[in-house]
Design an enzyme around this catalytic site. Structure first.
Site, PDB file in Angstrom:
ATOM      1  N   HIS A  99       0.924  -1.172   0.053  1.00 25.94           N
ATOM      2  CA  HIS A  99      -0.030   0.079  -0.178  1.00 25.94           C
ATOM      3  C   HIS A  99       0.971   1.411   0.179  1.00 25.94           C
ATOM      4  O   HIS A  99       2.079   1.222   0.576  1.00 25.94           O
ATOM      5  CB  HIS A  99      -0.856  -0.001   1.165  1.00 25.94           C
ATOM      6  CG  HIS A  99      -1.833  -1.039   1.676  1.00 25.94           C
ATOM      7  ND1 HIS A  99      -1.418  -2.017   2.132  1.00 25.94           N
ATOM      8  CD2 HIS A  99      -2.841  -1.431   1.480  1.00 25.94           C
ATOM      9  CE1 HIS A  99      -2.229  -2.912   2.402  1.00 25.94           C
ATOM     10  NE2 HIS A  99      -3.187  -2.554   1.647  1.00 25.94           N
ATOM     11  N   ASP A 102       2.421   2.058   3.200  1.00 27.28           N
ATOM     12  CA  ASP A 102       3.117   1.114   3.626  1.00 27.28           C
ATOM     13  C   ASP A 102       4.857   1.359   3.555  1.00 27.28           C
ATOM     14  O   ASP A 102       5.766   1.303   4.465  1.00 27.28           O
ATOM     15  CB  ASP A 102       3.281  -0.271   3.125  1.00 27.28           C
ATOM     16  CG  ASP A 102       1.976  -0.885   3.212  1.00 27.28           C
ATOM     17  OD1 ASP A 102       1.231  -0.575   4.277  1.00 27.28           O
ATOM     18  OD2 ASP A 102       1.489  -1.897   2.438  1.00 27.28           O
TER      19      ASP A 102
END
Ligand code: XLS
Ligand code: CA
Ligand code: CA
Length: 441
Positions: A99, A102
């Site tokens: 993501h 992240d």
């Protein structure tokens, strides 16, 4: 800097080894069903669980140290990237998934978040070239920040929709910059808690609008990969719109998105929806929508999404059976959307968990190949439907049967006289014979 100093590159040593840090069943270069195991399985590391999650749950704080030697957020993001590539090298994993949030921490403003993403994307690009790694798929985290408390694409507030669109635009751009083979939409908070405050029709129309905008934009900047929707029935919302594979297929067809989207099937989400993992894969395959897999498992005694590393070989075997039946992966792969248990809190546990998951899928692939080569199960299924290949059955299948014709046939028959046994128990034992029989097929 080396982050996992005590771990050496994991090697295949065969099933007899007692060495914990070794593969027993995953032999990357061995040919199974026409390809190397590595090409068949296309393993990917999930950045969020592996590099970020610290083992916190709603009852307690983290138990696993993922600071990577610094408290400075951007330095930490960089160290995390170095550690990620070291980990993938040591495990022999070729792909990763992330993501946006992240890989780089969210800033005070969207512009700052985007600048941070650019900085880390440049680093990831260098590391990917140096370590020969690829991006399986990227996605945007449109569920963690409090602005998404009522959803993102399905939010009642148009400003939230706009922000989500901007975030997804950037996530697509970095996915393209890194040569990503896929882009995932997981519903995050796209669902509802109560219909007392929800316009379900508008929310779903808006979600489809966002997906069309995303597809058109991605294609306009040269994205040739696959889009995926990842079904999930509940959690975090009470009712997620992308409930299961069938629900998602109906949504994609209603809104004309089925040409661009395939499905990313997660084992734990399948069981939360009251289905088996194989069922969801079979629905995807038989509808031409099989794309990618989030490899994990849930706990049947718990009603939530535990995202455990997969070790159940019955499950991995039937999963790989579906994958082989679908013709294998094209752009998708097996992404370990799985985390070590909160009590498994050492860096070594991360390696042991990946080894367990990779070995379980290697075994699953070996078993699926055996099931297909053995042929008894496939032959049984083919034979069970034999009545559709001649006579009245053939007319039903080729479309020449009419209601009147079927009635005339039934009247002449009087009643159905033959109905053959489905032999479930026999087939379950055939499966056990193939899985555990000495010598194998
Ligand atoms: C959460 C989902 C998520 C997706 C990607 O339950 O599994 O991690 O895979 O957003
Ligand atoms: Ca997932
Ligand atoms: Ca999950």
């Amino acid at each position: 800097m080396e982050f996992f100093k005590e771990i050496k590159r994991i090697q295949y040593e065969g099933s007899a080894t007692q060495k914990p840090l070794a593969f027993r069943f995953y032999n990357p270069d061995e040919m199974i069903a026409g390809k190397t195991m590595r090409e068949q399985l296309r393993f990917a590391m999930s950045y969020w669980h592996t590099m970020c999650a610290e083992g916190s749950d709603m009852f307690g704080v983290g138990t696993i140290d993922k600071r990577y030697g610094t408290s400075d957020p951007m330095q930490q993001a960089k160290n995390k990237a170095y550690a990620a590539f070291e980990l993938m090298d040591k495990l022999g994993i070729d792909y990763f998934c992330f993501h946006d949030r992240d890989i780089a921490p969210e800033g005070e403003t969207l512009a700052e978040s985007n600048a941070r993403l650019d900085e880390i994307t440049a680093l990831l690009k260098e590391l990917m070239a140096e370590h020969n790694k690829k991006l399986l798929w990227g996605t945007a985290n449109c569920f963690g920040n409090k602005r998404y408390m009522h959803g993102a694409g399905t939010a009642p507030n148009a400003d939230v929709f706009a922000f989500a669109a901007a975030q997804i635009k950037k996530a697509i751009e970095i996915t393209v910059a890194l040569g990503g083979e896929g882009y995932v939409f997981w519903g995050g908070r796209e669902g509802y808690e109560t219909l007392l405050n929800t316009d379900m029709a508008l929310e779903q129309d808006n979600m489809a609008r966002l997906m069309h905008l995303a597809v058109d934009y991605a294609r306009s900047i040269g994205f040739t990969g696959d889009f995926y929707i990842e079904p999930k029935p509940k959690e975090p919302t009470k009712h997620q719109y992308d409930f299961d594979a069938s629900t998602v297929l109906a949504f994609l067809r209603k809104y004309g998105l089925d040409k661009d989207f395939k499905l990313n099937i997660e084992a734990n989400h399948a069981t939360l929806a009251g289905h088996t993992f194989q069922h969801e894969l079979c629905v995807a395959r038989t509808n031409g929508a099989f794309g990618s897999i989030d490899a994990n498992q849930g706990d049947m005694l718990l009603g939530w999404d535990t995202d455990q590393f997969p070790t159940n070989v019955y499950e991995t075997a039937m999963c790989m059976y579906e994958v082989l039946r679908a013709g294998g992966f094209t752009k998708g792969g097996l992404n370990f959307d799985a985390k070590t248990r909160r009590g498994s809190n050492t860096p070594e546990d991360i390696f042991l968990s990946y080894i367990a998951g990779m070995d379980a899928f290697a075994l699953g692939l070996r078993m699926a190949d055996r099931i297909i080569r053995d042929g008894r199960i496939d032959a049984f299924i083919t034979d069970r439907y034999a009545s559709y290949r001649t006579g009245i059955g053939k007319k039903i299948v080729d479309g020449s049967a009419t209601m009147e014709g079927l009635e005339a046939y039934a009247l002449a028959m009087g009643d159905v006289t033959t109905n053959t046994s489905g032999k479930q128990e026999y087939l379950e034992n055939v499966l056990n014979g193939i899985l555990f029989g000495m010598g194998g097929a």
